[in-house]
Design a protein around this motif. Structure first.
Motif, PDB file in Angstrom:
ATOM      1  N   LEU A  47       0.859  -1.184   0.000  1.00  0.00           N
ATOM      2  CA  LEU A  47       0.000   0.000   0.000  1.00  0.00           C
ATOM      3  C   LEU A  47       0.896   1.234   0.000  1.00  0.00           C
ATOM      4  O   LEU A  47       1.656   1.457   0.945  1.00  0.00           O
ATOM      5  CB  LEU A  47      -0.903   0.032   1.228  1.00  0.00           C
ATOM      6  CG  LEU A  47      -2.101  -0.900   1.232  1.00  0.00           C
ATOM      7  CD1 LEU A  47      -2.881  -0.755   2.535  1.00  0.00           C
ATOM      8  CD2 LEU A  47      -3.006  -0.618   0.050  1.00  0.00           C
ATOM      9  N   THR A  96      -0.507   8.219  -0.199  1.00  0.00           N
ATOM     10  CA  THR A  96      -1.133   9.069  -1.210  1.00  0.00           C
ATOM     11  C   THR A  96      -0.422  10.412  -1.323  1.00  0.00           C
ATOM     12  O   THR A  96      -0.788  11.239  -2.149  1.00  0.00           O
ATOM     13  CB  THR A  96      -2.621   9.322  -0.872  1.00  0.00           C
ATOM     14  OG1 THR A  96      -2.693   9.937   0.416  1.00  0.00           O
ATOM     15  CG2 THR A  96      -3.417   8.031  -0.908  1.00  0.00           C
ATOM     16  N   GLN A 147      -4.677   1.058   4.901  1.00  0.00           N
ATOM     17  CA  GLN A 147      -5.771   0.185   4.487  1.00  0.00           C
ATOM     18  C   GLN A 147      -7.114   0.705   5.014  1.00  0.00           C
ATOM     19  O   GLN A 147      -8.114   0.711   4.303  1.00  0.00           O
ATOM     20  CB  GLN A 147      -5.536  -1.238   4.964  1.00  0.00           C
ATOM     21  CG  GLN A 147      -6.628  -2.206   4.540  1.00  0.00           C
ATOM     22  CD  GLN A 147      -6.329  -3.621   4.972  1.00  0.00           C
ATOM     23  OE1 GLN A 147      -5.680  -3.856   5.987  1.00  0.00           O
ATOM     24  NE2 GLN A 147      -6.799  -4.571   4.192  1.00  0.00           N
ATOM     25  N   ARG A 200      -8.096   3.662   2.919  1.00  0.00           N
ATOM     26  CA  ARG A 200      -8.473   3.211   1.573  1.00  0.00           C
ATOM     27  C   ARG A 200      -9.839   2.527   1.590  1.00  0.00           C
ATOM     28  O   ARG A 200     -10.698   2.810   0.754  1.00  0.00           O
ATOM     29  CB  ARG A 200      -7.424   2.261   1.014  1.00  0.00           C
ATOM     30  CG  ARG A 200      -7.704   1.864  -0.447  1.00  0.00           C
ATOM     31  CD  ARG A 200      -6.883   0.715  -0.892  1.00  0.00           C
ATOM     32  NE  ARG A 200      -7.359  -0.455  -0.149  1.00  0.00           N
ATOM     33  CZ  ARG A 200      -6.770  -1.622  -0.162  1.00  0.00           C
ATOM     34  NH1 ARG A 200      -5.682  -1.803  -0.835  1.00  0.00           N
ATOM     35  NH2 ARG A 200      -7.263  -2.634   0.521  1.00  0.00           N
ATOM     36  N   ASP A 201     -10.061   1.634   2.540  1.00  0.00           N
ATOM     37  CA  ASP A 201     -11.321   0.896   2.611  1.00  0.00           C
ATOM     38  C   ASP A 201     -12.513   1.815   2.838  1.00  0.00           C
ATOM     39  O   ASP A 201     -13.622   1.524   2.399  1.00  0.00           O
ATOM     40  CB  ASP A 201     -11.273  -0.164   3.717  1.00  0.00           C
ATOM     41  CG  ASP A 201     -10.345  -1.315   3.382  1.00  0.00           C
ATOM     42  OD1 ASP A 201      -9.860  -1.407   2.223  1.00  0.00           O
ATOM     43  OD2 ASP A 201     -10.081  -2.125   4.297  1.00  0.00           O
ATOM     44  N   GLN A 244     -12.552   4.901   1.757  1.00  0.00           N
ATOM     45  CA  GLN A 244     -12.440   5.917   0.705  1.00  0.00           C
ATOM     46  C   GLN A 244     -12.307   7.312   1.307  1.00  0.00           C
ATOM     47  O   GLN A 244     -12.965   8.269   0.915  1.00  0.00           O
ATOM     48  CB  GLN A 244     -13.617   5.827  -0.262  1.00  0.00           C
ATOM     49  CG  GLN A 244     -13.666   4.502  -0.972  1.00  0.00           C
ATOM     50  CD  GLN A 244     -14.828   4.378  -1.917  1.00  0.00           C
ATOM     51  OE1 GLN A 244     -15.707   5.233  -1.992  1.00  0.00           O
ATOM     52  NE2 GLN A 244     -14.838   3.290  -2.667  1.00  0.00           N
ATOM     53  N   PRO A 300      -9.855  10.185   1.746  1.00  0.00           N
ATOM     54  CA  PRO A 300      -8.619  10.656   1.110  1.00  0.00           C
ATOM     55  C   PRO A 300      -7.739  11.541   2.004  1.00  0.00           C
ATOM     56  O   PRO A 300      -7.388  12.658   1.644  1.00  0.00           O
ATOM     57  CB  PRO A 300      -9.139  11.429  -0.101  1.00  0.00           C
ATOM     58  CG  PRO A 300     -10.438  11.997   0.378  1.00  0.00           C
ATOM     59  CD  PRO A 300     -11.021  10.939   1.296  1.00  0.00           C
TER      60      PRO A 300
END
Length: 177
Positions: free
Chosen positions: A93, A96, A129, A132-133, A135, A137
């Motif tokens: 992973l 970002t 994670q 990300r799971d 969503q 940001p």
């Protein structure tokens, strides 16, 4: 008022360690007048994968910060590093955060592609994670702190505060969306 950043550090884990440099650095940061007053320090996390992760995820849910910087000690590294990714087995992973762009603003920090195989990597992977799971940001980084001394403390502190300032805003230009 919404929290700006969530910053974390760990306890020591070996008998010879008098302190954990990640926590030492957060102590220095909290004393600065420029440190955002609504940011939250979650200091001295236990060096236990499940306990540390549970505490951080609960704090993320409660605070809903605009960015997350997890910190850990890297006794064998000579400079501060930002981790590009976390791994779990074969899974990778990435952060970002646009690290190449961030690096143009940092004087004594390097990019690392190896968050280790200890609690640091586990926490980083779990947080990435989780975000990300859902969503969500949020910019999230893991920063490894070398042993601190009179020569490196001031430049590391300057770079760390630059990282904090860049991650404070939700619309940070350094976040890849």
């Amino acid at each position: 008022m919404r929290s700006q950043l969530l910053l974390t550090s760990f306890e020591t884990w070996l008998p010879h360690q008098k302190s954990n440099t990640s926590d030492d650095l957060l102590g220095e940061v909290s004393a600065l007048k420029s440190f955002h007053p609504t940011s939250c320090l979650l200091r001295k996390l236990p060096v236990d994968n499940q306990l540390a992760s549970d505490r951080v995820l609960a704090k993320i849910d409660r605070l809903q910060p605009t960015g997350i910087i997890c910190c850990g000690m890297a006794e064998k590294r000579s400079q501060m590093t930002v981790e590009s990714q976390a791994t779990r087995g074969e899974k990778i992973l990435p952060t970002t955060v646009d690290l190449d762009r961030l690096m143009t603003q940092l004087a004594v920090t390097a990019i690392s592609h190896d968050a280790g195989d200890f609690v640091c990597n586990h926490l980083y992977y779990t947080v990435l994670q989780y975000l990300r799971d859902r969503q969500w940001p949020l910019p999230c980084l893991f920063v490894h702190i070398p042993l601190l001394n009179e020569q490196n403390l001031a430049p590391i502190l300057v770079d760390f505060m630059t990282i904090c300032q860049e991650l404070e805003g939700r619309e940070s230009p350094l976040v890849n969306r």
